[in-house]
Design a protein around this motif. Structure first.
Motif, PDB file in Angstrom:
ATOM      1  N   GLY A 140       0.662   6.994   6.841  1.00 28.76           N
ATOM      2  CA  GLY A 140       1.605   6.683   8.633  1.00 28.76           C
ATOM      3  C   GLY A 140       0.932   5.596   8.189  1.00 28.76           C
ATOM      4  O   GLY A 140       2.109   4.821   8.777  1.00 28.76           O
ATOM      5  N   PRO A 141      -0.338   5.340   8.650  1.00 26.57           N
ATOM      6  CA  PRO A 141      -0.889   3.800   9.001  1.00 26.57           C
ATOM      7  C   PRO A 141       0.220   2.589   7.745  1.00 26.57           C
ATOM      8  O   PRO A 141       0.863   1.537   8.697  1.00 26.57           O
ATOM      9  N   SER A 142       0.542   2.762   6.937  1.00 27.57           N
ATOM     10  CA  SER A 142       0.801   1.355   6.569  1.00 27.57           C
ATOM     11  C   SER A 142       2.458   2.213   6.754  1.00 27.57           C
ATOM     12  O   SER A 142       3.061   0.470   6.240  1.00 27.57           O
ATOM     13  N   ARG A 143       3.691   2.405   6.782  1.00 28.81           N
ATOM     14  CA  ARG A 143       4.580   2.789   7.786  1.00 28.81           C
ATOM     15  C   ARG A 143       4.246   1.841   9.324  1.00 28.81           C
ATOM     16  O   ARG A 143       5.483   0.796   9.013  1.00 28.81           O
ATOM     17  N   LYS A 144       3.803   2.218   9.561  1.00 30.26           N
ATOM     18  CA  LYS A 144       3.046   1.821  11.013  1.00 30.26           C
ATOM     19  C   LYS A 144       3.234   0.570  11.455  1.00 30.26           C
ATOM     20  O   LYS A 144       4.164  -0.938  11.619  1.00 30.26           O
ATOM     21  N   MET A 145       2.614  -0.068  10.337  1.00 23.21           N
ATOM     22  CA  MET A 145       2.076  -1.334  10.180  1.00 23.21           C
ATOM     23  C   MET A 145       3.420  -2.703   9.447  1.00 23.21           C
ATOM     24  O   MET A 145       3.542  -3.569   9.804  1.00 23.21           O
ATOM     25  N   ALA A 146       3.768  -2.016   8.970  1.00 16.49           N
ATOM     26  CA  ALA A 146       5.382  -2.512   7.587  1.00 16.49           C
ATOM     27  C   ALA A 146       6.389  -3.062   8.695  1.00 16.49           C
ATOM     28  O   ALA A 146       6.945  -3.376   9.140  1.00 16.49           O
ATOM     29  N   ILE A 147       6.697  -1.855   9.721  1.00 13.54           N
ATOM     30  CA  ILE A 147       7.897  -1.744  10.354  1.00 13.54           C
ATOM     31  C   ILE A 147       7.164  -2.598  11.981  1.00 13.54           C
ATOM     32  O   ILE A 147       8.160  -3.861  12.120  1.00 13.54           O
ATOM     33  N   ALA A 148       5.725  -2.804  12.603  1.00 13.29           N
ATOM     34  CA  ALA A 148       5.802  -3.416  13.652  1.00 13.29           C
ATOM     35  C   ALA A 148       5.871  -4.779  12.989  1.00 13.29           C
ATOM     36  O   ALA A 148       6.524  -5.899  13.530  1.00 13.29           O
TER      37      ALA A 148
ATOM     38  N   GLY B 182       8.754  -0.333   0.306  1.00 14.85           N
ATOM     39  CA  GLY B 182       7.627  -1.238   0.140  1.00 14.85           C
ATOM     40  C   GLY B 182       7.961  -2.496  -0.356  1.00 14.85           C
ATOM     41  O   GLY B 182       7.058  -3.516  -0.456  1.00 14.85           O
ATOM     42  N   THR B 183       8.797  -1.951  -2.094  1.00 10.96           N
ATOM     43  CA  THR B 183       9.651  -2.980  -2.680  1.00 10.96           C
ATOM     44  C   THR B 183       9.825  -4.214  -1.988  1.00 10.96           C
ATOM     45  O   THR B 183       9.474  -5.630  -1.628  1.00 10.96           O
TER      46      THR B 183
ATOM     47  N   THR C 120       0.806  -1.345   0.034  1.00 10.32           N
ATOM     48  CA  THR C 120       0.178  -0.094   0.287  1.00 10.32           C
ATOM     49  C   THR C 120       1.466   1.176   0.119  1.00 10.32           C
ATOM     50  O   THR C 120       0.207   2.466  -0.400  1.00 10.32           O
ATOM     51  N   MET C 121       2.602   1.548   0.483  1.00  9.55           N
ATOM     52  CA  MET C 121       3.196   2.561   0.290  1.00  9.55           C
ATOM     53  C   MET C 121       3.236   2.413  -1.036  1.00  9.55           C
ATOM     54  O   MET C 121       3.994   3.504  -1.094  1.00  9.55           O
ATOM     55  N   LEU C 122       3.419   1.798  -1.771  1.00  8.46           N
ATOM     56  CA  LEU C 122       4.220   2.402  -3.293  1.00  8.46           C
ATOM     57  C   LEU C 122       3.017   2.636  -3.661  1.00  8.46           C
ATOM     58  O   LEU C 122       2.872   3.604  -4.892  1.00  8.46           O
ATOM     59  N   PHE C 123       1.969   2.563  -3.731  1.00 11.04           N
ATOM     60  CA  PHE C 123      -0.009   3.356  -4.324  1.00 11.04           C
ATOM     61  C   PHE C 123       0.108   4.496  -3.894  1.00 11.04           C
ATOM     62  O   PHE C 123      -1.244   4.910  -3.999  1.00 11.04           O
ATOM     63  N   THR C 124       0.447   5.054  -2.287  1.00 11.90           N
ATOM     64  CA  THR C 124      -0.605   6.039  -1.120  1.00 11.90           C
ATOM     65  C   THR C 124       0.554   6.718  -1.402  1.00 11.90           C
ATOM     66  O   THR C 124       2.230   6.952  -1.199  1.00 11.90           O
ATOM     67  N   PRO C 125      -0.400   8.330  -1.032  1.00 13.76           N
ATOM     68  CA  PRO C 125       0.635   9.635  -1.136  1.00 13.76           C
ATOM     69  C   PRO C 125       1.398   9.217   0.333  1.00 13.76           C
ATOM     70  O   PRO C 125       0.649   8.746   0.901  1.00 13.76           O
ATOM     71  N   VAL C 126       2.676   9.962   0.465  1.00  6.11           N
ATOM     72  CA  VAL C 126       3.314   9.427   1.721  1.00  6.11           C
ATOM     73  C   VAL C 126       2.255  10.064   2.829  1.00  6.11           C
ATOM     74  O   VAL C 126       2.610  10.137   3.905  1.00  6.11           O
ATOM     75  N   ASP C 127       1.707  11.643   2.433  1.00  7.02           N
ATOM     76  CA  ASP C 127       0.584  12.470   3.503  1.00  7.02           C
ATOM     77  C   ASP C 127      -0.237  11.334   3.937  1.00  7.02           C
ATOM     78  O   ASP C 127      -0.754  11.752   4.937  1.00  7.02           O
ATOM     79  N   GLU C 128      -0.441  10.101   3.354  1.00  8.03           N
ATOM     80  CA  GLU C 128      -1.671   8.789   3.324  1.00  8.03           C
ATOM     81  C   GLU C 128      -1.563   7.823   4.535  1.00  8.03           C
ATOM     82  O   GLU C 128      -1.644   6.691   4.840  1.00  8.03           O
TER      83      GLU C 128
ATOM     84  N   ALA D 239      13.707   6.889   5.338  1.00 10.02           N
ATOM     85  CA  ALA D 239      13.200   7.471   4.638  1.00 10.02           C
ATOM     86  C   ALA D 239      12.051   7.311   4.007  1.00 10.02           C
ATOM     87  O   ALA D 239      11.507   7.711   2.707  1.00 10.02           O
ATOM     88  N   GLY D 240      11.091   6.614   4.703  1.00 11.85           N
ATOM     89  CA  GLY D 240       9.635   5.930   4.216  1.00 11.85           C
ATOM     90  C   GLY D 240       8.679   7.307   4.339  1.00 11.85           C
ATOM     91  O   GLY D 240       7.715   7.077   3.766  1.00 11.85           O
ATOM     92  N   ARG D 241       8.857   8.426   4.237  1.00 11.62           N
ATOM     93  CA  ARG D 241       8.814   9.864   3.988  1.00 11.62           C
ATOM     94  C   ARG D 241       8.500  10.308   2.485  1.00 11.62           C
ATOM     95  O   ARG D 241       8.289  11.478   2.475  1.00 11.62           O
ATOM     96  N   THR D 242       9.282  10.234   2.329  1.00 14.30           N
ATOM     97  CA  THR D 242      10.235  10.239   0.998  1.00 14.30           C
ATOM     98  C   THR D 242       9.558   9.679  -0.346  1.00 14.30           C
ATOM     99  O   THR D 242       9.214   8.302  -0.213  1.00 14.30           O
ATOM    100  N   ARG D 243       9.042  10.381  -0.712  1.00 15.04           N
ATOM    101  CA  ARG D 243       7.906   9.015  -1.939  1.00 15.04           C
ATOM    102  C   ARG D 243       9.048   8.231  -2.850  1.00 15.04           C
ATOM    103  O   ARG D 243       9.020   7.122  -2.742  1.00 15.04           O
ATOM    104  N   VAL D 244      10.408   8.895  -2.963  1.00 14.75           N
ATOM    105  CA  VAL D 244      11.342   7.362  -3.310  1.00 14.75           C
ATOM    106  C   VAL D 244      11.324   6.558  -2.353  1.00 14.75           C
ATOM    107  O   VAL D 244      11.912   5.355  -3.061  1.00 14.75           O
ATOM    108  N   GLY D 245      11.591   7.068  -1.495  1.00 15.80           N
ATOM    109  CA  GLY D 245      12.033   5.548  -0.270  1.00 15.80           C
ATOM    110  C   GLY D 245      10.923   4.990   0.106  1.00 15.80           C
ATOM    111  O   GLY D 245      10.865   3.691   0.371  1.00 15.80           O
TER     112      GLY D 245
END
Length: 353
Positions: free
Chosen positions: A230-238, A298-299, A220-228, A287-293
């Motif tokens: 946040g839940p994807s990043r938290k779930m991925a790290i956890a 996500g990949t 979901t991080m791959l296709f979602t703007p970084v400002d939305e 770097a998850g808050r940047t688009r490239v990161g």
């Protein structure tokens, strides 16, 4: 006639475990299995084998890549459905849409790979004829069916833009079954007689659950703007942390049956999986808050989850093919029971004195 193996100092050991004592020249049996001073071994030390080298248990007939892909896609779909429902409640429309589409597409694809492994579509329908609560396969069928129907329908109406209330209802149903969908396959594998799956029955659900969270968050991080996202990043790290911690116990806490996770094809896959998962989690945090990161992390997380499923699957097949992973733990359990029984008898005798 039972095939036997010569063992120095002990005579002949049969494939069923019986050990015969070798006689001395005078015809008397030696009381000890120790080799006499100066005695030269006539044969090499024997290694463990089974009757005619055949596996003791029948290896699973599940095929690669059908089943590992089914495991990966089902887990990613389960966690994505939960993300989509949460995003809908917190007014994140893009993440909601992405989560629904990922969940629907992955769930339908997972069913496709499962049916391909079964060989004929009607076999899947036959599985729906009976619900057996004591069978993980039967219960899993009744998790997969409503989940895939709900998420598939939700993804379809999301693409068409119809029935917004139906989208929300379907998303809620998918989220309800999302957790079981992400973990029931671990219960299914560990309920078999395959040693490297069965012995890890306490950790595999956490491995699969964490792997599903990492995959769903990463996709979901791959296709979602970084400002939305946040839940994807938290779930991925956890999920990555849970997967790595649980997998460490699987690989190190079960004695000889942990070996297949380190050796051969399975070992290579598991090392690659841990590298991708750890790198993806670290990159997400940095770097998850940047688009490239977000795209790179996500990949990596999705790749790590996929490799984990392939590695666990291959380790199980390897442990089923080699009889030592079945017999050695059995003998260890028997020895432990005998030791406990002897200890209990000794304590009982001491108490009666």
């Amino acid at each position: 006639m039972t095939e036997g193996i010569a063992t120095p100092g002990a005579g002949w050991r049969r494939a069923d475990g019986w050990v015969g004592k070798k006689k001395d020249g005078g015809g008397k049996r030696r009381r000890s299995g120790r080799r006499a001073v100066g005695e030269v071994a006539m044969v090499d030390d024997a290694e463990f084998t089974s009757y005619y080298g055949r596996p003791i248990i029948k290896p699973p007939v599940w095929k690669t890549p059908d089943v590992p892909l089914y495991l990966f896609l089902g887990g990613a779909a389960g966690s994505s459905s939960i993300l989509a429902a949460f995003a809908d409640l917190t007014d994140r429309p893009t993440l909601t849409r992405v989560g629904r589409l990922v969940a629907g597409g992955a769930s339908v694809a997972s069913v496709g790979w499962l049916i391909h492994d079964l060989g004929r579509p009607e076999r899947f329908l036959h599985m729906l004829r009976v619900l057996k609560p004591t069978s993980p396969l039967s219960v899993g069928t009744y998790i997969l069916s409503p989940f895939s129907a709900a998420t598939g329908a939700t993804a379809a109406v999301e693409l068409l833009g119809w029935f917004p209330r139906l989208k929300r209802f379907g998303g809620a149903v998918g989220a309800l079954f999302g957790g079981p969908m992400a973990t029931y396959t671990a219960v299914l594998l560990s309920n078999t007689a395959v040693p490297s799956w069965h012995e890890a029955h306490e950790q595999l659900p956490f491995v699969f659950g964490g792997s599903a969270m990492a995959a769903g968050g990463g996709l979901t991080m791959l296709f979602t703007p970084v400002d939305e996202a946040g839940p994807s990043r938290k779930m991925a790290i956890a999920g990555a942390v849970i997967e790595l911690a649980a997998m460490h116990k699987v690989e190190n806490d079960h004695g000889i049956v942990s070996e297949p996770y380190h050796e051969g094809r399975a070992g290579t896959l598991m090392r690659a999986a841990k590298t991708c998962t750890a790198a993806g989690a670290g990159l997400t945090a940095i770097a998850g808050r940047t688009r490239v990161g977000a795209i790179a992390s996500g990949t990596l997380l999705a790749a790590g989850s996929l490799l984990t499923r392939f590695g666990v699957f291959e380790a199980g097949l390897a442990s089923a093919r080699d009889p030592k992973y079945t017999v050695v733990p059995q003998r260890e359990r028997m020895a432990a029971r005998e030791a406990a029984r002897a200890l209990g008898e000794g304590e009982a005798r001491s108490a009666t004195r």
